[in-house]
Scaffold this motif. Structure first.
Motif, PDB file in Angstrom:
ATOM      1  N   GLU A  81       1.090  -1.066   0.196  1.00  0.00           N
ATOM      2  CA  GLU A  81      -0.165   0.024   0.148  1.00  0.00           C
ATOM      3  C   GLU A  81       1.056   1.236   0.087  1.00  0.00           C
ATOM      4  OE1 GLU A  81      -1.893   1.318   3.549  1.00  0.00           O
ATOM      5  OE2 GLU A  81      -0.754   0.106   4.826  1.00  0.00           O
ATOM      6  N   THR A  83       0.212   4.224   1.862  1.00  0.00           N
ATOM      7  CA  THR A  83       0.278   5.022   2.826  1.00  0.00           C
ATOM      8  C   THR A  83       1.305   5.239   3.735  1.00  0.00           C
ATOM      9  OG1 THR A  83      -2.151   4.453   2.644  1.00  0.00           O
ATOM     10  CG2 THR A  83      -1.425   6.062   4.638  1.00  0.00           C
ATOM     11  N   ARG A 111       0.432  -7.876  -3.065  1.00  0.00           N
ATOM     12  CA  ARG A 111      -0.056  -8.515  -1.929  1.00  0.00           C
ATOM     13  C   ARG A 111      -0.109  -9.960  -1.967  1.00  0.00           C
ATOM     14  NH1 ARG A 111      -4.666  -4.286   0.450  1.00  0.00           N
ATOM     15  NH2 ARG A 111      -3.564  -2.385   0.082  1.00  0.00           N
ATOM     16  N   GLU A 113      -2.004 -12.131  -1.510  1.00  0.00           N
ATOM     17  CA  GLU A 113      -3.346 -12.571  -1.247  1.00  0.00           C
ATOM     18  C   GLU A 113      -3.590 -13.910  -2.303  1.00  0.00           C
ATOM     19  OE1 GLU A 113      -6.786 -10.161  -0.763  1.00  0.00           O
ATOM     20  OE2 GLU A 113      -5.585  -8.364  -1.258  1.00  0.00           O
ATOM     21  N   GLY A 118     -11.576  -9.687  -8.287  1.00  0.00           N
ATOM     22  CA  GLY A 118     -11.491  -8.407  -7.604  1.00  0.00           C
ATOM     23  C   GLY A 118     -10.063  -8.139  -6.816  1.00  0.00           C
ATOM     24  N   PHE A 123      -1.387  -5.208  -8.389  1.00  0.00           N
ATOM     25  CA  PHE A 123      -2.513  -4.330  -8.916  1.00  0.00           C
ATOM     26  C   PHE A 123      -2.076  -2.944  -8.928  1.00  0.00           C
ATOM     27  CE2 PHE A 123      -3.968  -2.778  -4.731  1.00  0.00           C
ATOM     28  CZ  PHE A 123      -3.489  -3.909  -3.691  1.00  0.00           C
ATOM     29  N   GLN A 125      -3.251   1.293  -7.670  1.00  0.00           N
ATOM     30  CA  GLN A 125      -4.447   1.908  -6.918  1.00  0.00           C
ATOM     31  C   GLN A 125      -3.960   3.252  -6.972  1.00  0.00           C
ATOM     32  OE1 GLN A 125      -3.352   1.875  -2.548  1.00  0.00           O
ATOM     33  NE2 GLN A 125      -5.117   0.395  -2.315  1.00  0.00           N
ATOM     34  N   ASP A 129      -4.791  11.748  -0.983  1.00  0.00           N
ATOM     35  CA  ASP A 129      -4.558  11.958   0.455  1.00  0.00           C
ATOM     36  C   ASP A 129      -4.632  13.621   0.816  1.00  0.00           C
ATOM     37  OD1 ASP A 129      -3.273   9.202   0.215  1.00  0.00           O
ATOM     38  OD2 ASP A 129      -3.885   9.174   2.132  1.00  0.00           O
ATOM     39  N   LEU A 271      -7.226  -1.825   8.253  1.00  0.00           N
ATOM     40  CA  LEU A 271      -5.961  -1.312   8.494  1.00  0.00           C
ATOM     41  C   LEU A 271      -5.828  -0.841  10.098  1.00  0.00           C
ATOM     42  CD1 LEU A 271      -5.504   0.113   5.170  1.00  0.00           C
ATOM     43  CD2 LEU A 271      -4.077  -1.666   6.112  1.00  0.00           C
ATOM     44  N   TYR A 274      -6.047   4.015  11.076  1.00  0.00           N
ATOM     45  CA  TYR A 274      -7.038   4.689  11.005  1.00  0.00           C
ATOM     46  C   TYR A 274      -7.712   5.400  12.428  1.00  0.00           C
ATOM     47  CZ  TYR A 274      -7.477   3.453   6.088  1.00  0.00           C
ATOM     48  OH  TYR A 274      -7.200   3.248   4.651  1.00  0.00           O
ATOM     49  N   ALA A 290     -15.104  -4.224  -2.660  1.00  0.00           N
ATOM     50  CA  ALA A 290     -15.054  -2.373  -2.524  1.00  0.00           C
ATOM     51  C   ALA A 290     -14.312  -1.984  -3.681  1.00  0.00           C
ATOM     52  CB  ALA A 290     -14.258  -1.936  -1.245  1.00  0.00           C
ATOM     53  N   ALA A 292     -13.113   1.216  -3.492  1.00  0.00           N
ATOM     54  CA  ALA A 292     -12.138   1.921  -2.834  1.00  0.00           C
ATOM     55  C   ALA A 292     -12.280   2.123  -1.462  1.00  0.00           C
ATOM     56  CB  ALA A 292     -12.330   3.674  -3.365  1.00  0.00           C
ATOM     57  N   GLY A 294     -10.922   4.046   2.376  1.00  0.00           N
ATOM     58  CA  GLY A 294      -9.881   5.008   2.914  1.00  0.00           C
ATOM     59  C   GLY A 294     -10.456   5.429   4.409  1.00  0.00           C
ATOM     60  N   GLY A 315      -7.577   4.814  -1.212  1.00  0.00           N
ATOM     61  CA  GLY A 315      -6.999   4.144  -2.415  1.00  0.00           C
ATOM     62  C   GLY A 315      -8.090   3.457  -3.171  1.00  0.00           C
ATOM     63  N   GLY A 317      -8.532   0.933  -6.072  1.00  0.00           N
ATOM     64  CA  GLY A 317      -7.883  -0.272  -6.998  1.00  0.00           C
ATOM     65  C   GLY A 317      -8.300  -0.279  -8.585  1.00  0.00           C
TER      66      GLY A 317
HETATM   67  P1  HAM Z   1      -7.390  -0.841   1.269  1.00  0.00           P
HETATM   68  O1  HAM Z   1      -8.704  -0.963   1.732  1.00  0.00           O
HETATM   69  O2  HAM Z   1      -6.452  -1.988   1.530  1.00  0.00           O
HETATM   70  O3  HAM Z   1      -6.719   0.522   1.659  1.00  0.00           O
HETATM   71  O4  HAM Z   1      -7.226  -0.728  -0.361  1.00  0.00           O
HETATM   72  C1  HAM Z   1      -8.132   0.054  -1.075  1.00  0.00           C
HETATM   73  C2  HAM Z   1      -8.856  -0.399  -2.427  1.00  0.00           C
HETATM   74  O5  HAM Z   1      -7.444  -1.123  -3.180  1.00  0.00           O
HETATM   75  C3  HAM Z   1      -9.448  -1.584  -2.259  1.00  0.00           C
HETATM   76  O6  HAM Z   1     -10.848  -1.141  -2.073  1.00  0.00           O
HETATM   77  C4  HAM Z   1      -9.553  -2.164  -3.492  1.00  0.00           C
HETATM   78  O7  HAM Z   1     -10.017  -1.603  -4.743  1.00  0.00           O
HETATM   79  C5  HAM Z   1      -7.908  -2.153  -3.857  1.00  0.00           C
HETATM   80  N1  HAM Z   1      -7.344  -3.439  -3.451  1.00  0.00           N
HETATM   81  C6  HAM Z   1      -6.826  -3.841  -2.179  1.00  0.00           C
HETATM   82  N2  HAM Z   1      -6.134  -5.145  -2.336  1.00  0.00           N
HETATM   83  C7  HAM Z   1      -6.405  -5.420  -3.714  1.00  0.00           C
HETATM   84  C8  HAM Z   1      -5.947  -6.563  -4.188  1.00  0.00           C
HETATM   85  N3  HAM Z   1      -5.065  -7.472  -3.666  1.00  0.00           N
HETATM   86  N4  HAM Z   1      -6.363  -6.467  -5.682  1.00  0.00           N
HETATM   87  C9  HAM Z   1      -6.978  -5.681  -6.218  1.00  0.00           C
HETATM   88  N5  HAM Z   1      -7.362  -4.661  -5.647  1.00  0.00           N
HETATM   89  C10 HAM Z   1      -7.033  -4.283  -4.383  1.00  0.00           C
HETATM   90  C11 HAM Z   1      -5.518   0.803   1.504  1.00  0.00           C
HETATM   91  O8  HAM Z   1      -4.569   0.304   0.691  1.00  0.00           O
HETATM   92  C12 HAM Z   1      -5.036   2.245   2.126  1.00  0.00           C
HETATM   93  N6  HAM Z   1      -3.541   2.462   2.059  1.00  0.00           N
HETATM   94  C13 HAM Z   1      -5.619   3.495   1.337  1.00  0.00           C
HETATM   95  C14 HAM Z   1      -5.550   4.808   2.087  1.00  0.00           C
HETATM   96  C15 HAM Z   1      -4.938   5.540   1.363  1.00  0.00           C
HETATM   97  N7  HAM Z   1      -6.121   4.957   3.077  1.00  0.00           N
HETATM   98  C16 HAM Z   1      -5.325   6.192   3.341  1.00  0.00           C
HETATM   99  N8  HAM Z   1      -4.986   6.865   2.248  1.00  0.00           N
END
Ligand code: HAM
Length: 435
Positions: A81, A83, A111, A113, A118, A123, A125, A129, A271, A274, A290, A292, A294, A315, A317
């Motif tokens: 990520e 952040t 990641r 995963e 999805g 990926f 993102q 911010d 996470l 927050y 989801a 997005a 945040g 974020g 994706g």
């Molecule tokens: P997150 O919920 O882990 O937040 O990821 C945000 C978005 O990234 C998800 O809603 C999804 O669209 C996409 N995403 C996450 N993991 C995957 C994956 N393995 N494959 C495809 N898409 C994925 C964050 O990452 C926080 N750092 C966001 C943030 C920014 N908060 C504050 N500032």
């Protein structure tokens, strides 16, 4: 001995030109909308010291790290990520950066995963911010940008929703009902709708909650309106957290985004960093993961050893977004498109190159900033083959460098969109292109 054909790693994608065209459409739209809200673009490295993530991001993301020890014996992780990287950038220049500021980035993330619809292992993102303000209008700005972006992609209000919750509100409620350490409870709450009521209750029991507390919490997280929440909470802190949400919704309403947001206390976010408002964006009916997510993270820089600098962001994706746009038929054609294909009856390659270059150069001086795409054969070939290639590449106009109906300074040219033949100079050809 047979040699094994190399395989694509699980959870990654190849981007052949047709896929890359769609990808670029998404990136262009992200960038345009972020810039229209006056966010500035930044980047960072694709790998960081492992310790930037361990313990700060939340257990789930740490268990998903791609990490290794490099040749200098350093523990390294590919970024899962953006952040923590952003927090590092902020800490490093905490004094110089004029706050508040709004930044965006479009990192490639990794990641480990389970690859599924999805969710991939690699990926992109979009991150937007706002650093340096505790004002709720920062949340309003981010949510206005999300709604504007999804509208720009062609989605209608009602086809997506930004669900809003508040960790502050949850924390005060947990305190009110006497629940133990919220840090242990959040990850369970985050999985509430994914794991089903029984597993949810069991996980909360394991985290030290009584049956009564579990029931209360479940009812609280199902509240659908501000009024319902007001009736459920008592403390002053809780009403302050609630007032914030009311002001956020009123602000978004006045800017025309009222239909795009709703209260959704089932949102907790996995996470750990927050501290305030948290939000997630879903398609209508939440049929997909989801789009997005945040929230506000006012103590992340402090946790990483810097001064306390508040931040909020999200974020989005590329994977779920592209799935959703595909489902709504909102992705552009992935086919190549070319403005001019320069052809020659006599295989006069020098004339072909010279003419192609003339069109490219003329586009750089065009007033409206258009950038002509110009193609031509790369080897002598029959006219039929050249036309096949022009069609395959999606050319709009074929310019013949040696048509015998053309006078000096003119060309014969064919508009492949309607099949009409013309004769004229370069200006006439450009005019035809734009007709
Ligand atoms: P997150 O919920 O882990 O937040 O990821 C945000 C978005 O990234 C998800 O809603 C999804 O669209 C996409 N995403 C996450 N993991 C995957 C994956 N393995 N494959 C495809 N898409 C994925 C964050 O990452 C926080 N750092 C966001 C943030 C920014 N908060 C504050 N500032």
């Amino acid at each position: 001995m047979s040699i094994q054909i190399p395989q694509l790693p699980k959870g990654t994608r190849d981007f052949y030109p047709e896929a890359e065209r769609i990808q670029n459409y998404i990136f262009d739209t992200w960038r345009k909308v972020a810039e229209s809200f006056a966010y500035e673009e930044y980047e960072g490295p694709m790998f960081e010291h492992l310790e930037l993530y361990t313990g700060k991001s939340g257990d789930e993301i740490v268990s998903q790290l791609y990490n290794f020890v490099d040749k200098g014996d350093r523990a390294i992780a590919l970024r899962p990520e953006m952040t923590p990287t952003l927090a590092r950038l902020v800490i490093q220049k905490a004094r110089e950066l004029k706050k508040p500021f709004k930044w965006f980035s479009m990192p490639r993330l990794f990641r480990y995963e389970k690859a599924q619809k999805g969710r991939l292992r690699e990926f992109f993102q979009l991150n937007m911010d706002i650093i340096g303000t505790e004002s709720i209008y920062a949340e309003a700005d981010l949510m206005a940008a999300i709604a504007t972006m999804l509208r720009k992609f062609g989605l209608k209000d009602g086809e997506f929703a930004i669900g809003v919750s508040s960790r502050k509100l949850l924390a005060t409620y947990l305190e009110e009902i006497g629940a133990p350490n919220p840090a242990l409870v959040y990850p369970v709450l985050d999985r509430r709708l994914k794991i089903g009521p029984e597993a949810f209750a069991k996980a909360l029991t394991d985290a030290g909650l009584s049956d009564e507390q579990i029931q209360k919490l479940d009812a609280f997280m199902s509240c659908k309106s501000i009024e319902e929440v007001k009736a459920a909470v008592k403390s002053e802190n809780a009403s302050a957290a609630l007032d914030e949400i009311v002001e956020l919704f009123a602000t978004l309403q006045s800017a025309g985004f009222g239909e795009c947001v709703n209260l959704d206390l089932s949102i907790v976010r996995g996470l750990a960093y927050y501290t305030g408002i948290v939000f997630e964006v879903f398609d209508k009916g939440k049929s997909m993961r989801a789009i997005a997510g945040g929230g506000r993270y006012d103590s992340l820089t402090e946790k990483l050893g810097g001064d306390r600098i508040p931040g909020v962001g999200f974020g989005m994706g590329d994977v779920v977004l592209a799935d959703l746009l595909r489902e709504h038929n909102l992705l552009p054609s992935p086919k190549q498109s070319v403005d001019f294909y320069i052809a020659s009856f006599t295989n006069d390659m020098k004339k072909v190159f010279e003419t192609a270059q003339m069109f490219r150069a003329s586009s750089s001086t065009a007033e409206n900033g258009t950038n002509f795409t110009v193609s031509h054969p790369l080897a002598p070939m029959k006219m039929g083959k050249q036309l096949d290639q022009a069609n395959y590449q999606g050319a709009k106009i074929v310019v013949y460098v040696d048509g015998d109906k053309a006078q000096a300074g003119e060309f014969e040219f064919k508009d492949l969109r309607d099949g009409t033949m013309h004769v004229g100079n370069a200006d006439a050809i450009v005019k035809q292109l734009n007709s």
